[in-house]
Design a protein around this motif. Structure first.
Motif: not given
Ligand SMILES: C[C@H](CCC(=O)NCCS(=O)(=O)O)[C@H]1CC[C@H]2[C@@H]3[C@H](O)C[C@@H]4C[C@H](O)CC[C@]4(C)[C@H]3C[C@H](O)[C@]12C
Length: 326
Positions: A158-177
């Protein structure tokens, strides 16, 4: 494709677009405090925080796609196909099936800080809801008024990322986005200046040229950049009407029109609904593909001490207000 976002004025707002080629039978469902949340591998929550969100109801169980709780915490699941990897059952942690993740977190946590400690002792496992509803490959945006995180279960855990933008879409994994934003740091809401060459007389012949290069396509990476840019520059006043309006504009920047994204012969992905929750007031605002009028369900107008689910069908027909004639 889907996009989730947060927005803060006086109140905290949390919502998403749900883009797909068909609907699972979406309903706005309020789970009151005394509805028993039964979990497959851990004890039933007889009492919990009340939730409101979009879900489909199967066997009297709310299968939430996105929701907020009465404490102002929001959570949305978005497709993460090819990357989501749920774990086998664990002896040392609490096993939570992916379809139970939203109820388990929103039923018990008031803040992201509390969520982090819950995540530390849980194992997101692959138990399906039923043969009809196998596990979906998802990742999640979880946010309160002071912080956002992204939770992803991938092959190495499991990865838990801080999300400073407060935005999420789909692929790729969040760190790459998130890394991709580095490539767009020159974009601006202001008119650009000529840094190309002082030997050339270049002109800003149009408004909006500061954002030249903002990707306009429907891929998840491009929607991430576009909605992040729109959100980071969003301005509204603090009133409910202005904040809700602005929130729908933020997500409007990534809306999908029928015809532009063909997923199979003659099948098109569209923005089935867009939601905007006032997480402080417990109100679920939404529009649907054919109904541009904002509709809303307010959890505090219901008996939150009840034991039974409270369900509303979304209004899907266009409601046009004629100002003249009869
Ligand atoms: C299809 C939805 C995600 C939309 C999305 O992200 N689209 C992007 C497509 S892509 O990546 O760009 O290809 C997801 C979001 C929440 C999901 C639902 C929720 O997880 C609740 C249950 C969970 C069950 O396991 C399956 C049915 C289900 C009812 C899910 C069906 C479907 O997978 C939903 C509705």
């Amino acid at each position: 494709m889907c996009t989730a976002a947060t927005y803060k004025t006086k109140d905290f707002y949390f919502g998403r677009t749900l883009d797909y080629e068909f609907s699972y039978g979406d309903e706005i469902i309020i789970t009151p405090r005394n509805y028993p949340f039964v979990f497959r591998h851990t004890k039933t929550l007889e009492n919990h925080y009340a939730l409101i969100g979009m879900a489909c109801c199967a066997d009297n169980y709310p299968l939430y796609y996105d929701a907020i709780n009465e404490k102002g915490l929001g959570m949305a699941g978005l497709n993460f196909v090819g990357n989501a990897h749920y774990q086998p059952l664990s002896d040392s942690e609490e096993n939570i099936a992916s379809f139970e993740f939203i109820p388990w977190i929103l039923g018990q946590c008031a803040t992201v800080k509390e969520v982090r400690s819950f995540l530390g002792r849980m194992n997101l496992c692959d138990t399906p809801f039923s043969d009809q509803f196998p596990s979906s490959s998802l990742h999640w945006l979880i946010a309160d008024r002071s912080e956002s995180i992204t939770v992803e279960c991938v092959a190495d855990g499991m990865k838990i990322y801080d999300n400073p933008v407060g935005v999420l879409t789909n692929n790729p994994p969040f760190d790459l986005q998130l890394f991709q934003l580095n490539n767009y740091m020159q974009l601006s809401a202001k008119s650009p200046e000529n840094h190309f060459s002082d030997k050339l007389n270049l002109n800003t012949y149009s408004r909006g040229m500061g954002a030249l290069g903002l990707p306009g396509d429907l891929s998840s990476q491009s929607r991430f950049i576009r909605v992040a840019f729109t959100k980071m520059h969003a301005i509204s006043d603090e009133s409910e009407a202005s904040s809700v309006s602005q929130f729908f504009h933020i997500l409007g920047s990534v809306e999908q029109s029928r015809g532009c994204c063909e997923v199979a012969e003659g099948k098109y992905e569209i923005t089935i609904y867009t939601s905007c929750c006032n997480a402080d007031k417990g109100i679920y605002y939404y529009t649907t593909y054919d109904n541009h009028q904002i509709s809303a369900v307010d959890m505090h107008k219901e008996n939150l001490e009840a034991k039974e689910l409270i369900r509303y069908s979304p209004i899907k027909e266009e409601q046009i207000y004629f100002q003249n004639g009869k």
